[in-house]
Design a protein around this motif. Structure first.
Motif, PDB file in Angstrom:
ATOM      1  N   VAL A  47       0.855  -1.183   0.000  1.00  0.00           N
ATOM      2  CA  VAL A  47       0.000   0.000   0.000  1.00  0.00           C
ATOM      3  C   VAL A  47       0.894   1.236   0.000  1.00  0.00           C
ATOM      4  CG1 VAL A  47      -1.799   1.288   1.215  1.00  0.00           C
ATOM      5  CG2 VAL A  47      -1.757  -1.203   1.361  1.00  0.00           C
ATOM      6  N   PHE A  48       0.575   2.193  -0.868  1.00  0.00           N
ATOM      7  CA  PHE A  48       1.318   3.457  -0.931  1.00  0.00           C
ATOM      8  C   PHE A  48       0.372   4.604  -0.613  1.00  0.00           C
ATOM      9  CE2 PHE A  48       3.533   0.450  -3.551  1.00  0.00           C
ATOM     10  CZ  PHE A  48       4.862   0.646  -3.195  1.00  0.00           C
ATOM     11  N   VAL A  49       0.805   5.518   0.250  1.00  0.00           N
ATOM     12  CA  VAL A  49      -0.020   6.652   0.642  1.00  0.00           C
ATOM     13  C   VAL A  49       0.767   7.941   0.409  1.00  0.00           C
ATOM     14  CG1 VAL A  49      -1.335   7.730   2.503  1.00  0.00           C
ATOM     15  CG2 VAL A  49      -1.132   5.244   2.424  1.00  0.00           C
ATOM     16  N   ASP A  50       0.239   8.821  -0.443  1.00  0.00           N
ATOM     17  CA  ASP A  50       0.825  10.154  -0.635  1.00  0.00           C
ATOM     18  C   ASP A  50       0.061  11.110   0.265  1.00  0.00           C
ATOM     19  OD1 ASP A  50       2.377   8.995  -2.562  1.00  0.00           O
ATOM     20  OD2 ASP A  50       1.345   9.892  -4.263  1.00  0.00           O
ATOM     21  N   PHE A  51       0.782  11.862   1.090  1.00  0.00           N
ATOM     22  CA  PHE A  51       0.090  12.761   2.015  1.00  0.00           C
ATOM     23  C   PHE A  51       0.935  13.979   2.345  1.00  0.00           C
ATOM     24  CE2 PHE A  51       2.509   9.764   4.536  1.00  0.00           C
ATOM     25  CZ  PHE A  51       2.999  10.483   5.607  1.00  0.00           C
ATOM     26  N   THR A  52       0.264  14.991   2.898  1.00  0.00           N
ATOM     27  CA  THR A  52       0.923  16.204   3.355  1.00  0.00           C
ATOM     28  C   THR A  52       0.641  16.320   4.845  1.00  0.00           C
ATOM     29  OG1 THR A  52       0.461  17.229   1.230  1.00  0.00           O
ATOM     30  CG2 THR A  52       1.086  18.707   3.027  1.00  0.00           C
ATOM     31  N   SER A  53       1.691  16.536   5.636  1.00  0.00           N
ATOM     32  CA  SER A  53       1.476  16.671   7.080  1.00  0.00           C
ATOM     33  C   SER A  53       2.703  17.260   7.748  1.00  0.00           C
ATOM     34  CB  SER A  53       1.162  15.310   7.706  1.00  0.00           C
ATOM     35  OG  SER A  53       2.344  14.561   7.851  1.00  0.00           O
ATOM     36  N   GLU A  54       2.575  17.427   9.058  1.00  0.00           N
ATOM     37  CA  GLU A  54       3.702  17.836   9.893  1.00  0.00           C
ATOM     38  C   GLU A  54       4.534  16.595  10.212  1.00  0.00           C
ATOM     39  OE1 GLU A  54       4.230  20.952  11.100  1.00  0.00           O
ATOM     40  OE2 GLU A  54       2.370  21.910  10.451  1.00  0.00           O
ATOM     41  N   ALA A  55       5.723  16.811  10.741  1.00  0.00           N
ATOM     42  CA  ALA A  55       6.614  15.707  11.062  1.00  0.00           C
ATOM     43  C   ALA A  55       6.075  14.821  12.178  1.00  0.00           C
ATOM     44  CB  ALA A  55       7.987  16.237  11.439  1.00  0.00           C
ATOM     45  N   ASP A  56       5.264  15.380  13.095  1.00  0.00           N
ATOM     46  CA  ASP A  56       4.774  14.562  14.213  1.00  0.00           C
ATOM     47  C   ASP A  56       3.869  13.424  13.740  1.00  0.00           C
ATOM     48  OD1 ASP A  56       2.729  16.370  13.577  1.00  0.00           O
ATOM     49  OD2 ASP A  56       1.885  16.265  15.597  1.00  0.00           O
ATOM     50  N   ALA A  57       3.133  13.627  12.634  1.00  0.00           N
ATOM     51  CA  ALA A  57       2.299  12.552  12.080  1.00  0.00           C
ATOM     52  C   ALA A  57       3.186  11.425  11.563  1.00  0.00           C
ATOM     53  CB  ALA A  57       1.411  13.081  10.963  1.00  0.00           C
ATOM     54  N   VAL A  58       4.283  11.787  10.912  1.00  0.00           N
ATOM     55  CA  VAL A  58       5.220  10.795  10.390  1.00  0.00           C
ATOM     56  C   VAL A  58       5.820   9.986  11.538  1.00  0.00           C
ATOM     57  CG1 VAL A  58       7.397  10.469   9.147  1.00  0.00           C
ATOM     58  CG2 VAL A  58       5.745  12.169   8.356  1.00  0.00           C
ATOM     59  N   ASN A  59       6.202  10.673  12.617  1.00  0.00           N
ATOM     60  CA  ASN A  59       6.772   9.984  13.775  1.00  0.00           C
ATOM     61  C   ASN A  59       5.778   9.012  14.393  1.00  0.00           C
ATOM     62  OD1 ASN A  59       9.095  11.488  13.398  1.00  0.00           O
ATOM     63  ND2 ASN A  59       8.519  13.042  14.895  1.00  0.00           N
ATOM     64  N   GLU A  60       4.516   9.414  14.464  1.00  0.00           N
ATOM     65  CA  GLU A  60       3.480   8.558  15.042  1.00  0.00           C
ATOM     66  C   GLU A  60       3.204   7.343  14.149  1.00  0.00           C
ATOM     67  OE1 GLU A  60       0.557   7.218  17.776  1.00  0.00           O
ATOM     68  OE2 GLU A  60       2.389   8.403  17.915  1.00  0.00           O
TER      69      GLU A  60
END
Length: 95
Positions: free
Chosen positions: A62-75
């Protein structure tokens, strides 16, 4: 600062469909709960792995393209590491 990311996730091939969908939803919810936006979700489905991982030959991609802050990536990273349903995951910044 909002940035564009691409997340690549390989889930166990033998997961029930609803369990797999719940794991994908969990990732999407982490992004949206933190004011991120999901651009695209691309499910490649069942594929043979390039090499054996933990005695497994297949995975669900599964591939997900998204825009967010770094804290979402860490979570997302934290959740994927503690879940047994994810074989591998990688999140990269899109330039």
């Amino acid at each position: 600062m909002m940035r564009k990311y691409e997340g690549a996730f390989i889930l166990l091939a033998n997961l029930e469909e609803d369990v797999r969908n719940a794991e994908i939803e969990k990732v999407k919810n982490i992004i949206t709960e933190r004011q991120g936006t999901i651009e695209k979700v691309n499910e490649w489905g069942q594929r043979r792995l390039a090499y054996e991982i933990d005695k497994k030959r297949e995975g669900y991609y599964v591939f997900v393209d998204f825009t967010s802050e770094a804290d979402a990536v860490n979570e997302i990273d934290r959740i994927c590491k503690i879940s047994d349903n994810f074989v591998r995951h990688m999140i990269t910044v899109e330039e």
